[in-house]
Design a protein around this motif. Sequence first.
Motif, PDB file in Angstrom:
ATOM      1  N   LEU B 399       0.669  -1.068   0.021  1.00 44.04           N
ATOM      2  CA  LEU B 399       0.116  -0.065   0.092  1.00 44.04           C
ATOM      3  C   LEU B 399       0.896   1.334  -0.059  1.00 44.04           C
ATOM      4  CD1 LEU B 399      -2.922  -0.875   2.629  1.00 44.04           C
ATOM      5  CD2 LEU B 399      -3.057  -0.407   0.180  1.00 44.04           C
ATOM      6  N   THR B 400       2.028   1.226   0.639  1.00 41.79           N
ATOM      7  CA  THR B 400       2.996   2.366   0.718  1.00 41.79           C
ATOM      8  C   THR B 400       4.028   2.462  -0.299  1.00 41.79           C
ATOM      9  OG1 THR B 400       4.139   1.358   2.487  1.00 41.79           O
ATOM     10  CG2 THR B 400       2.576   2.791   3.137  1.00 41.79           C
ATOM     11  N   GLY B 401       3.889   1.170  -1.144  1.00 44.11           N
ATOM     12  CA  GLY B 401       4.852   1.362  -1.914  1.00 44.11           C
ATOM     13  C   GLY B 401       6.319   1.095  -1.611  1.00 44.11           C
ATOM     14  N   ASN B 402       6.492   0.467  -0.404  1.00 44.81           N
ATOM     15  CA  ASN B 402       8.043   0.348  -0.039  1.00 44.81           C
ATOM     16  C   ASN B 402       8.440  -1.080  -0.418  1.00 44.81           C
ATOM     17  OD1 ASN B 402       8.888   2.404   1.931  1.00 44.81           O
ATOM     18  ND2 ASN B 402       6.940   1.882   2.935  1.00 44.81           N
ATOM     19  N   VAL B 403       8.018  -1.555  -1.454  1.00 46.88           N
ATOM     20  CA  VAL B 403       8.626  -2.959  -2.009  1.00 46.88           C
ATOM     21  C   VAL B 403       9.563  -2.823  -3.042  1.00 46.88           C
ATOM     22  CG1 VAL B 403       8.021  -5.180  -3.030  1.00 46.88           C
ATOM     23  CG2 VAL B 403       6.494  -4.167  -1.338  1.00 46.88           C
ATOM     24  N   GLY B 404      10.709  -3.272  -2.980  1.00 46.32           N
ATOM     25  CA  GLY B 404      11.941  -3.109  -4.032  1.00 46.32           C
ATOM     26  C   GLY B 404      12.725  -1.789  -4.083  1.00 46.32           C
ATOM     27  N   LYS B 405      12.537  -1.285  -2.895  1.00 48.48           N
ATOM     28  CA  LYS B 405      13.046   0.117  -2.752  1.00 48.48           C
ATOM     29  C   LYS B 405      14.227   0.068  -1.618  1.00 48.48           C
ATOM     30  CE  LYS B 405       9.250   2.398  -5.010  1.00 48.48           C
ATOM     31  NZ  LYS B 405       8.035   2.662  -4.910  1.00 48.48           N
ATOM     32  N   LEU B 406      15.301   0.741  -1.857  1.00 48.35           N
ATOM     33  CA  LEU B 406      16.425   0.808  -0.888  1.00 48.35           C
ATOM     34  C   LEU B 406      15.883   1.434   0.295  1.00 48.35           C
ATOM     35  CD1 LEU B 406      19.252   0.119  -0.308  1.00 48.35           C
ATOM     36  CD2 LEU B 406      19.675   2.474  -1.277  1.00 48.35           C
ATOM     37  N   GLY B 407      15.983   1.015   1.226  1.00 46.89           N
ATOM     38  CA  GLY B 407      15.418   1.663   2.875  1.00 46.89           C
ATOM     39  C   GLY B 407      14.135   1.319   2.843  1.00 46.89           C
ATOM     40  N   GLY B 408      13.483   0.520   1.935  1.00 44.59           N
ATOM     41  CA  GLY B 408      12.142  -0.023   2.354  1.00 44.59           C
ATOM     42  C   GLY B 408      12.307  -1.356   2.737  1.00 44.59           C
ATOM     43  N   TRP B 409      11.037  -2.009   2.673  1.00 48.97           N
ATOM     44  CA  TRP B 409      11.165  -3.354   3.286  1.00 48.97           C
ATOM     45  C   TRP B 409       9.762  -4.338   2.671  1.00 48.97           C
ATOM     46  CZ3 TRP B 409      15.334  -5.519   5.784  1.00 48.97           C
ATOM     47  CH2 TRP B 409      15.327  -6.937   6.236  1.00 48.97           C
ATOM     48  N   ALA B 410       9.841  -5.340   2.287  1.00 47.82           N
ATOM     49  CA  ALA B 410       8.589  -5.774   1.668  1.00 47.82           C
ATOM     50  C   ALA B 410       7.806  -6.684   2.652  1.00 47.82           C
ATOM     51  CB  ALA B 410       8.821  -6.641   0.659  1.00 47.82           C
ATOM     52  N   ALA B 411       8.268  -6.834   4.184  1.00 41.91           N
ATOM     53  CA  ALA B 411       7.637  -7.243   4.936  1.00 41.91           C
ATOM     54  C   ALA B 411       7.273  -8.930   4.501  1.00 41.91           C
ATOM     55  CB  ALA B 411       6.363  -6.797   5.492  1.00 41.91           C
ATOM     56  N   GLY B 412       6.413  -9.607   5.234  1.00 36.67           N
ATOM     57  CA  GLY B 412       6.254 -10.967   5.142  1.00 36.67           C
ATOM     58  C   GLY B 412       7.333 -11.627   5.608  1.00 36.67           C
ATOM     59  N   THR B 413       7.567 -13.204   5.552  1.00 35.34           N
ATOM     60  CA  THR B 413       8.425 -13.791   6.119  1.00 35.34           C
ATOM     61  C   THR B 413       9.905 -13.073   6.253  1.00 35.34           C
ATOM     62  OG1 THR B 413       7.436 -15.673   5.238  1.00 35.34           O
ATOM     63  CG2 THR B 413       9.371 -16.124   6.306  1.00 35.34           C
ATOM     64  N   GLY B 414      10.283 -12.630   5.137  1.00 36.39           N
ATOM     65  CA  GLY B 414      11.467 -11.770   5.368  1.00 36.39           C
ATOM     66  C   GLY B 414      13.022 -12.486   5.341  1.00 36.39           C
TER      67      GLY B 414
END
Lengths: 221, 797
Positions: B399-414
Amino acid sequence: MTLTKSIHTQLQPFMQSRQNFYKILYSLFLDPTNEEILFEIGTLVNFGELEEFHEGGGILACFFAQLTTENYRLEIEEYHRLFVGPGYLAAPPWESFYRSKDHLLFDDCMLQIRDQYHQFGLKFIKENNEPDDHLLLELEFMIHLSDLCLQPSETDEILELISSQIHLHQEHLSIWIPNFCDRVIDHTKSQLYIGAAMLLKDFINYDLASLLEIREALANV
Amino acid sequence: MSENNHLKNLLNNKMQRRTFLKWSGAIGIPVIAGGIGTKMLVDHKEETKKAVAKDNEKIISTCSINNCGGRCVIKAHVKDGVVVRVSTDTQPGGDLSTPPLRACVRGRNYRSLLYHPDRLKFPMKRIGKRGEGKFERISWDEAIETIASKVKRIGDKYGPESRYVNYASGQSWGLHGGKSAARKLLALTGGYLNARNDYSSGAGNVATPYTYGTNNSGSSFDSLLHSKLIILWGQNPSEMIFSTPYREYLMQAKKNGTKIIVIDPRYTDTAIAFADEWIPILPTTDTALMDAMGYVIVTEKLHDQAFLDKYCIGFDGDHMPDGVAKEESLQNYLLGEKDGVPKTPEWAEQICGVSAAKIREIAREYANTKPAALIQGWAAQRQAYGEQFMRGGAQLACLTGNVGKLGGWAAGTGYWSRSDIVYPFSVENPVKASIPCFLWTTAVEKGTEMTATDGLVGTDKLTTNIKAIFNMAGNMLINQHADINKTRKLLEDESKVEFIVVSDLFMTPSAKYADILLPGTTFFERYDIGVPWCFGDYVVFGDKTIDPLYECRDEYDVFAEIAGKLGVKEKFTEGRSTLDLVKESVERTKKELDPNFPTFEEFRKQGVHHFKYDEPLVGFKDQIDDLEKNPFETPSGKIELFSKALWDMNQHEEIPAIAKYISSWEGPEDPLINEFPLQLISWHYKRRCHSTYDNQEWLEEAAKQEMWLNPNDADKRGIKNGDRVQVFNERGSLLIDVKVTPRITPGVAGIPQGAWYTPDKNGLDQRGSVNVLTSQRPTALAKANPQLTNLVEVKKA
Ligand code: SF4
């Protein structure tokens, strides 16, 4: 020369008696599994004669009087619970346990006693596989040293051997064995092991005192 | 009187009076005392001189192979064949490309693991009733012969599916170990029933791939140095080490000014060390909070519409999979347009206990601070509907577009991993049938009745229940599995599981249930290579520092010998020792994976190898940079906020296609709470690695086993700090001391997991072993362990 001989001869009964005592203690703390050892002790040794002046002796006398094949089995179980495992050991029979900060085996004091074995040309058959400071090993070592005293030798040598045994006491046996015995007494209901622990504890004390007296006397010879 | 006379007097009079000696002078001596055959001190003449010249202290670098996420450099100081001291990595900090791998409080106790008096020292067979703990020493020959013949007999009688190697993690993340050795033996002699998944992230491991196609949704820790905000959701890396250097990066991020929020029912050591803010929450309600954050983000138009349009399936009605109604979209769910329940902060507040104002605040903060890393721990997925939590976090990241971006994090199992080594000891099981590892007790009880609904795959039906179990270096046989009392009954019935082999270092609660009990080796006594969990750019050399003590043996060697009895030794070892396996791994890693990998001798000397990278690994960067070329590994090739595969399972209540809050059994909304008013959770305690080290006294001093209870709940029950209490529910009952502390949310009790089950005669656990209270009811989708979902009552003992 005659004098030396006579000192050696004079000491003989004393040395023989205490060696016997160590051998009895050694046998009492052997793993009773697979051996008829307890029956053998019961037949050979009359603890009744100790009854009057030593509580442990009395307890052992009682125990051996009532020893049957059935309670033999219970003693084997108890021996394993206290000293062998598997699992929590109620009274680990290794010096390091009583002397290391965290109650571990293979501690400094074990390396020291290993050194003593080495100095006397001996080595634990399972060195570096099992700890060198098991009760039975230290008793065996004491028996060995007392054996050397029984062989004819010069006064100087006898004196040196007695000093070695005093050293063994003061650096090892007398430091930890009383604690070990207390722990056994606190953790078991077995007459055999309560009695044996009481006897061991007192004899260790007594033997050190005797050796010190003898050494003093010999030094003045 | 001459001096000589003095001695004479002493001996004749004083000594004679000593009744002791008089007595012993006259007795018979048992032959055995000091007899030739029993002498343990033997001649050492030739070596005397050498022995006098003392060995210098040698430092040998090794590493522990327990189920800790970290892997540390452990330096054994060896003198005369004895590990006299243990130290750790001395390399200075500062360079984050080669972070020091320093041992934690548990690592300071490693010498005591090696030299503890209670170690199992020789092989044993059970002589009492199963579980009673009575054993008899046997020879290795007898142990090996017994195992070989049982393996064969049970295999012949019931078929290979009757043989099972239990999930166990006392030795993990190395090249070999009991579990692989047992599996290899069984595989070579007909096969065994497979088990999938784990007890750590069991729900997540199955759920996250429905969203992302993989569990590798994490990024390397150095990426966190680029985050502006980090949310640690139910993650406690201060106690539960995910990777040795992780905390170092978090500390650096904090120094850089990154804000860190911790969401957890407890004010954890992690919250103390790192958090700018702690948000307490009720267990099992995390997804309600996530839903409400989603609601705020969407209604306030803080979501990244472009990202959702391009990369995701199912956010709004325009991006639904074929054949699914528009109304089923995530947006619709959040707004309550179909179910009539808008997932407002006020709605969530009633459920999770976080105030609506706080929910709005963190939702806005998370959506407005770019880039932000929402990192999920696994505690909240060890719950009845843990799958929803895991997918819910991923949903917020999208929702916040934090996936695939440096400093973001895709969450999930991780998980994340970009550094690998070769594992030369591999197993190929001819049997394809597989169960979720958490359901092994079901497979014992009624394996032949299990179906696909129970997670059985590889076959329609099992031909047999489990009849033989190998439990190698693990405590899952009873202590760490849910519902100890139920498991105990099952194992005590010797007609169900007919044969149990356990290998371990100590007489653990599980070891008590062995029929044959084998003494294993510590990492000091074996060769291996240690890698961290799926996070970290390093591997540690596990040198053998001393020979195995007592009669302890590596399981690899034991099972090789059993293989010999069954005629498959050559296939088992392929001529290799454990040292050969280590050498082969190093050589092949260098050749096949990484030319910069050190040689065996270099690696041994350095003790550790750090893989170097020019830039951080960013999870899903390739997909986000070029989706066409690098689609997600999902059926649609996109991120599936709505999973058609889940939808088609047609169990929408418990297995929804989008992450949803599902009111939990034994959660705060379960009517059972009237009878058992406290939610019970557990956590990974700093003094243990799962249940490993529970018997280490020094660690108990460092952190004692005690239950946390909020002052409100304690007062209501007349309980004071330090009181001993009884904790109970319908499944069991335990005793434990209480720490009364505002560091835990009211309504929640917390018991550190992993204490060794210690029942008294009536089965009342004396040690605070949390699994006497947990349930075997599995999670809906993954059939995983819900061990943090419990209702209990507490009273003064
Ligand atoms: S328990 Fe983990 S973090 Fe602690 S010393 Fe061992 S490997 Fe390192």
